[in-house]
Design an enzyme around this catalytic site. Structure first.
Site, PDB file in Angstrom:
ATOM      1  N   ASP A  31      10.367  -5.525  -1.916  1.00 35.20           N
ATOM      2  CA  ASP A  31       8.961  -5.716  -2.255  1.00 35.20           C
ATOM      3  C   ASP A  31       8.796  -7.078  -2.913  1.00 35.20           C
ATOM      4  O   ASP A  31       9.629  -7.489  -3.731  1.00 35.20           O
ATOM      5  CB  ASP A  31       8.494  -4.606  -3.200  1.00 35.20           C
ATOM      6  CG  ASP A  31       6.986  -4.524  -3.304  1.00 35.20           C
ATOM      7  OD1 ASP A  31       6.387  -5.485  -3.842  1.00 35.20           O
ATOM      8  OD2 ASP A  31       6.409  -3.536  -2.847  1.00 35.20           O
ATOM      9  N   ILE A  32       7.721  -7.793  -2.567  1.00 41.19           N
ATOM     10  CA  ILE A  32       7.506  -9.138  -3.133  1.00 41.19           C
ATOM     11  C   ILE A  32       6.951  -9.086  -4.555  1.00 41.19           C
ATOM     12  O   ILE A  32       6.938 -10.094  -5.245  1.00 41.19           O
ATOM     13  CB  ILE A  32       6.584  -9.998  -2.241  1.00 41.19           C
ATOM     14  CG1 ILE A  32       5.200  -9.375  -2.104  1.00 41.19           C
ATOM     15  CG2 ILE A  32       7.234 -10.243  -0.880  1.00 41.19           C
ATOM     16  CD1 ILE A  32       4.177 -10.285  -1.454  1.00 41.19           C
ATOM     17  N   ASN A  89       1.971   5.947  -0.931  1.00 47.29           N
ATOM     18  CA  ASN A  89       0.573   5.851  -1.312  1.00 47.29           C
ATOM     19  C   ASN A  89      -0.277   6.049  -0.061  1.00 47.29           C
ATOM     20  O   ASN A  89       0.001   5.466   0.974  1.00 47.29           O
ATOM     21  CB  ASN A  89       0.278   4.476  -1.925  1.00 47.29           C
ATOM     22  CG  ASN A  89       1.093   4.220  -3.181  1.00 47.29           C
ATOM     23  OD1 ASN A  89       1.344   5.123  -3.958  1.00 47.29           O
ATOM     24  ND2 ASN A  89       1.507   2.986  -3.359  1.00 47.29           N
ATOM     25  N   GLY A  95      -3.659   4.379  -4.004  1.00 47.92           N
ATOM     26  CA  GLY A  95      -3.027   3.093  -4.288  1.00 47.92           C
ATOM     27  C   GLY A  95      -2.522   2.359  -3.064  1.00 47.92           C
ATOM     28  O   GLY A  95      -1.813   1.359  -3.191  1.00 47.92           O
ATOM     29  N   HIS A 102       4.029   3.271   4.759  1.00 48.11           N
ATOM     30  CA  HIS A 102       5.297   2.748   4.254  1.00 48.11           C
ATOM     31  C   HIS A 102       5.692   3.510   2.998  1.00 48.11           C
ATOM     32  O   HIS A 102       4.858   4.126   2.348  1.00 48.11           O
ATOM     33  CB  HIS A 102       5.214   1.240   3.973  1.00 48.11           C
ATOM     34  CG  HIS A 102       4.163   0.862   2.985  1.00 48.11           C
ATOM     35  ND1 HIS A 102       2.809   0.852   3.286  1.00 48.11           N
ATOM     36  CD2 HIS A 102       4.252   0.477   1.693  1.00 48.11           C
ATOM     37  CE1 HIS A 102       2.115   0.464   2.231  1.00 48.11           C
ATOM     38  NE2 HIS A 102       2.973   0.241   1.237  1.00 48.11           N
ATOM     39  N   LEU A 103       6.973   3.475   2.700  1.00 51.79           N
ATOM     40  CA  LEU A 103       7.518   4.154   1.534  1.00 51.79           C
ATOM     41  C   LEU A 103       8.002   3.113   0.544  1.00 51.79           C
ATOM     42  O   LEU A 103       8.614   2.115   0.932  1.00 51.79           O
ATOM     43  CB  LEU A 103       8.707   5.036   1.925  1.00 51.79           C
ATOM     44  CG  LEU A 103       8.482   6.227   2.839  1.00 51.79           C
ATOM     45  CD1 LEU A 103       8.178   5.804   4.266  1.00 51.79           C
ATOM     46  CD2 LEU A 103       9.700   7.121   2.813  1.00 51.79           C
ATOM     47  N   HIS A 104       7.726   3.337  -0.725  1.00 47.86           N
ATOM     48  CA  HIS A 104       8.285   2.510  -1.795  1.00 47.86           C
ATOM     49  C   HIS A 104       9.534   3.224  -2.289  1.00 47.86           C
ATOM     50  O   HIS A 104       9.476   4.390  -2.682  1.00 47.86           O
ATOM     51  CB  HIS A 104       7.293   2.360  -2.949  1.00 47.86           C
ATOM     52  CG  HIS A 104       6.074   1.589  -2.595  1.00 47.86           C
ATOM     53  ND1 HIS A 104       5.940   0.246  -2.881  1.00 47.86           N
ATOM     54  CD2 HIS A 104       4.938   1.958  -1.968  1.00 47.86           C
ATOM     55  CE1 HIS A 104       4.766  -0.174  -2.451  1.00 47.86           C
ATOM     56  NE2 HIS A 104       4.132   0.852  -1.890  1.00 47.86           N
TER      57      HIS A 104
END
Length: 116
Positions: A31-32, A89, A95, A102-104
């Site tokens: 993640d950026i 999210n 959020g 996508h998954l965090h």
């Protein structure tokens, strides 16, 4: 693929990324704007706007590969022993800021409950 989707452009190589790992169903990138010492995004290669748009029942094999890749990335980053969190999210109130499921994958520190 959706022509105007940021993550579709990453998946197809139109926007260069540094891959952490990948399989035939998804890619994993960092993640950026990380929210934890380890914060990666697991991005399915097939475009679906969100969890509601993704038919898990119809695509269970593909979803299994997305989850297997998530587990592999956690192992590769050495965050399995103390644990990690996977967040999906969905929608504005959930959020979600990019309209591609996508998954965090977060780890490297303790997390509280309830989140945010």
């Amino acid at each position: 693929m959706e022509a105007d989707c940021l993550f579709c452009k990453m998946v197809c190589g139109a926007i260069p990324v540094t891959l952490v790992c990948q399989n035939d169903a998804a890619i994993v990138i960092r993640d950026i704007a990380p929210k934890a010492p380890v914060h990666m995004l697991v991005i399915p290669k097939r475009h679906a706007k969100d969890m509601i748009s993704w038919s898990v029942e119809a695509q269970s094999d593909e979803w299994g590969k997305v989850m297997d890749l998530s587990s592999q990335a956690a192992k590769d980053e050495n965050i399995v022993e103390n644990g990690f969190r996977i967040v999906i999210n969905t929608g504005i109130d959930g959020g979600q800021t990019v309209g591609h499921l996508h998954l965090h994958l977060l780890g490297g520190r303790a997390f509280s409950w309830p989140p945010g």
